[in-house]
Write a protein that holds these residues in place. Structure first.
Motif, PDB file in Angstrom:
ATOM      1  N   PHE A  21       2.246  -2.571   2.291  1.00  0.00           N
ATOM      2  CA  PHE A  21       1.812  -1.416   3.073  1.00  0.00           C
ATOM      3  C   PHE A  21       2.412  -0.168   2.428  1.00  0.00           C
ATOM      4  CE2 PHE A  21       1.587  -5.117   5.689  1.00  0.00           C
ATOM      5  CZ  PHE A  21       0.475  -4.931   6.491  1.00  0.00           C
ATOM      6  N   SER A  22       1.558   0.719   1.945  1.00  0.00           N
ATOM      7  CA  SER A  22       2.013   1.902   1.219  1.00  0.00           C
ATOM      8  C   SER A  22       2.798   2.859   2.125  1.00  0.00           C
ATOM      9  CB  SER A  22       0.812   2.634   0.614  1.00  0.00           C
ATOM     10  OG  SER A  22      -0.008   3.166   1.643  1.00  0.00           O
ATOM     11  N   ASN A  23       3.301   3.915   1.552  1.00  0.00           N
ATOM     12  CA  ASN A  23       4.024   4.950   2.300  1.00  0.00           C
ATOM     13  C   ASN A  23       5.188   4.381   3.099  1.00  0.00           C
ATOM     14  OD1 ASN A  23       2.289   6.926   1.298  1.00  0.00           O
ATOM     15  ND2 ASN A  23       0.852   6.646   2.973  1.00  0.00           N
ATOM     16  N   GLU A  24       5.959   3.502   2.445  1.00  0.00           N
ATOM     17  CA  GLU A  24       7.149   2.896   3.044  1.00  0.00           C
ATOM     18  C   GLU A  24       6.834   2.064   4.283  1.00  0.00           C
ATOM     19  OE1 GLU A  24      10.302   5.760   3.486  1.00  0.00           O
ATOM     20  OE2 GLU A  24       9.933   6.588   1.493  1.00  0.00           O
ATOM     21  N   TRP A  44       1.866   5.747  11.523  1.00  0.00           N
ATOM     22  CA  TRP A  44       1.876   5.438  10.093  1.00  0.00           C
ATOM     23  C   TRP A  44       0.470   5.559   9.534  1.00  0.00           C
ATOM     24  CZ3 TRP A  44      -0.613   1.378   7.468  1.00  0.00           C
ATOM     25  CH2 TRP A  44      -0.254   1.216   6.132  1.00  0.00           C
ATOM     26  N   SER A  45       0.367   6.137   8.358  1.00  0.00           N
ATOM     27  CA  SER A  45      -0.892   6.209   7.625  1.00  0.00           C
ATOM     28  C   SER A  45      -0.666   5.611   6.251  1.00  0.00           C
ATOM     29  CB  SER A  45      -1.358   7.660   7.465  1.00  0.00           C
ATOM     30  OG  SER A  45      -1.696   8.224   8.699  1.00  0.00           O
ATOM     31  N   GLY A  46      -1.618   4.840   5.776  1.00  0.00           N
ATOM     32  CA  GLY A  46      -1.474   4.265   4.448  1.00  0.00           C
ATOM     33  C   GLY A  46      -2.498   3.190   4.190  1.00  0.00           C
ATOM     34  N   THR A  47      -2.191   2.393   3.181  1.00  0.00           N
ATOM     35  CA  THR A  47      -3.100   1.344   2.730  1.00  0.00           C
ATOM     36  C   THR A  47      -2.374   0.008   2.704  1.00  0.00           C
ATOM     37  OG1 THR A  47      -4.256   2.947   1.350  1.00  0.00           O
ATOM     38  CG2 THR A  47      -4.596   0.644   0.817  1.00  0.00           C
ATOM     39  N   ALA A  48      -3.057  -1.037   3.135  1.00  0.00           N
ATOM     40  CA  ALA A  48      -2.543  -2.402   3.035  1.00  0.00           C
ATOM     41  C   ALA A  48      -3.305  -3.095   1.915  1.00  0.00           C
ATOM     42  CB  ALA A  48      -2.739  -3.144   4.346  1.00  0.00           C
ATOM     43  N   LYS A  49      -2.561  -3.728   1.013  1.00  0.00           N
ATOM     44  CA  LYS A  49      -3.179  -4.384  -0.145  1.00  0.00           C
ATOM     45  C   LYS A  49      -2.605  -5.788  -0.303  1.00  0.00           C
ATOM     46  CE  LYS A  49      -4.077  -3.652  -5.050  1.00  0.00           C
ATOM     47  NZ  LYS A  49      -5.514  -3.708  -4.968  1.00  0.00           N
ATOM     48  N   PRO A  50      -3.471  -6.819  -0.280  1.00  0.00           N
ATOM     49  CA  PRO A  50      -2.999  -8.189  -0.466  1.00  0.00           C
ATOM     50  C   PRO A  50      -2.828  -8.516  -1.949  1.00  0.00           C
ATOM     51  CG  PRO A  50      -5.346  -8.212  -0.035  1.00  0.00           C
ATOM     52  CD  PRO A  50      -4.912  -6.778   0.021  1.00  0.00           C
ATOM     53  N   THR A  58     -11.248  -9.750  -0.853  1.00  0.00           N
ATOM     54  CA  THR A  58     -12.288  -8.902  -0.290  1.00  0.00           C
ATOM     55  C   THR A  58     -11.961  -8.654   1.177  1.00  0.00           C
ATOM     56  OG1 THR A  58     -13.914  -9.907  -1.765  1.00  0.00           O
ATOM     57  CG2 THR A  58     -14.764  -8.679   0.107  1.00  0.00           C
ATOM     58  N   PRO A  59     -11.846  -7.410   1.609  1.00  0.00           N
ATOM     59  CA  PRO A  59     -11.824  -6.226   0.759  1.00  0.00           C
ATOM     60  C   PRO A  59     -10.544  -6.183  -0.084  1.00  0.00           C
ATOM     61  CG  PRO A  59     -11.202  -5.620   2.987  1.00  0.00           C
ATOM     62  CD  PRO A  59     -11.579  -7.086   3.021  1.00  0.00           C
ATOM     63  N   PRO A  60     -10.528  -5.384  -1.172  1.00  0.00           N
ATOM     64  CA  PRO A  60      -9.333  -5.323  -2.014  1.00  0.00           C
ATOM     65  C   PRO A  60      -8.156  -4.622  -1.335  1.00  0.00           C
ATOM     66  CG  PRO A  60     -11.037  -3.846  -2.838  1.00  0.00           C
ATOM     67  CD  PRO A  60     -11.652  -4.636  -1.731  1.00  0.00           C
ATOM     68  N   ASP A  61      -8.444  -3.795  -0.345  1.00  0.00           N
ATOM     69  CA  ASP A  61      -7.406  -3.133   0.455  1.00  0.00           C
ATOM     70  C   ASP A  61      -8.056  -2.575   1.716  1.00  0.00           C
ATOM     71  OD1 ASP A  61      -8.555  -0.548  -0.156  1.00  0.00           O
ATOM     72  OD2 ASP A  61      -7.475  -0.576  -2.056  1.00  0.00           O
ATOM     73  N   ARG A  62      -7.206  -2.101   2.626  1.00  0.00           N
ATOM     74  CA  ARG A  62      -7.686  -1.464   3.860  1.00  0.00           C
ATOM     75  C   ARG A  62      -6.866  -0.206   4.084  1.00  0.00           C
ATOM     76  NH1 ARG A  62     -10.905  -4.654   7.190  1.00  0.00           N
ATOM     77  NH2 ARG A  62     -10.842  -6.890   6.760  1.00  0.00           N
ATOM     78  N   SER A  63      -7.550   0.868   4.459  1.00  0.00           N
ATOM     79  CA  SER A  63      -6.872   2.140   4.733  1.00  0.00           C
ATOM     80  C   SER A  63      -6.725   2.338   6.236  1.00  0.00           C
ATOM     81  CB  SER A  63      -7.676   3.311   4.149  1.00  0.00           C
ATOM     82  OG  SER A  63      -7.705   3.220   2.748  1.00  0.00           O
ATOM     83  N   TYR A  64      -5.598   2.898   6.606  1.00  0.00           N
ATOM     84  CA  TYR A  64      -5.295   3.140   8.015  1.00  0.00           C
ATOM     85  C   TYR A  64      -4.834   4.586   8.196  1.00  0.00           C
ATOM     86  CZ  TYR A  64      -5.289  -1.935   8.219  1.00  0.00           C
ATOM     87  OH  TYR A  64      -5.645  -3.249   8.123  1.00  0.00           O
TER      88      TYR A  64
END
Length: 86
Positions: A21-24, A44-50, A58-64
């Motif tokens: 999860f980006s942004n700490e 929190w705002s950011g992206t989760a990437k497996p 799929t999907p390659p990531d998800r934005s929140y």
């Protein structure tokens, strides 16, 4: 809390996938049933990437944007790479 399941296209769970999860926002890892659950800070705002070696997702990531409530069923489908000669 952001949670979901990571499975193959056939529905089999994929254990040991690390979600970053980006942004700490931290990390989570799927269990033997392919499930993960991770608490992020309110707003929190950011992206989760497996990630798992030799897999694509799929999907390659998800934005929140600005998480203020639980995000359930944030599922991914994983596919193992087919490497020639192996």
């Amino acid at each position: 809390t952001i949670s979901g399941t990571i499975t193959s296209s056939g529905g089999s769970p994929i254990a040991g996938v690390t979600l970053t999860f980006s942004n700490e926002g931290g990390e989570a890892t799927t269990d033997s049933e392919g499930k993960y659950s991770h608490t992020v800070n309110h707003n929190w705002s950011g992206t989760a990437k497996p990630f798992k070696l030799l897999y694509s997702f799929t999907p390659p990531d998800r934005s929140y944007p600005a998480v203020t409530s639980d995000k359930l069923n944030q599922d991914y489908t994983g596919a193992k790479w087919q490497l020639p000669g192996l």
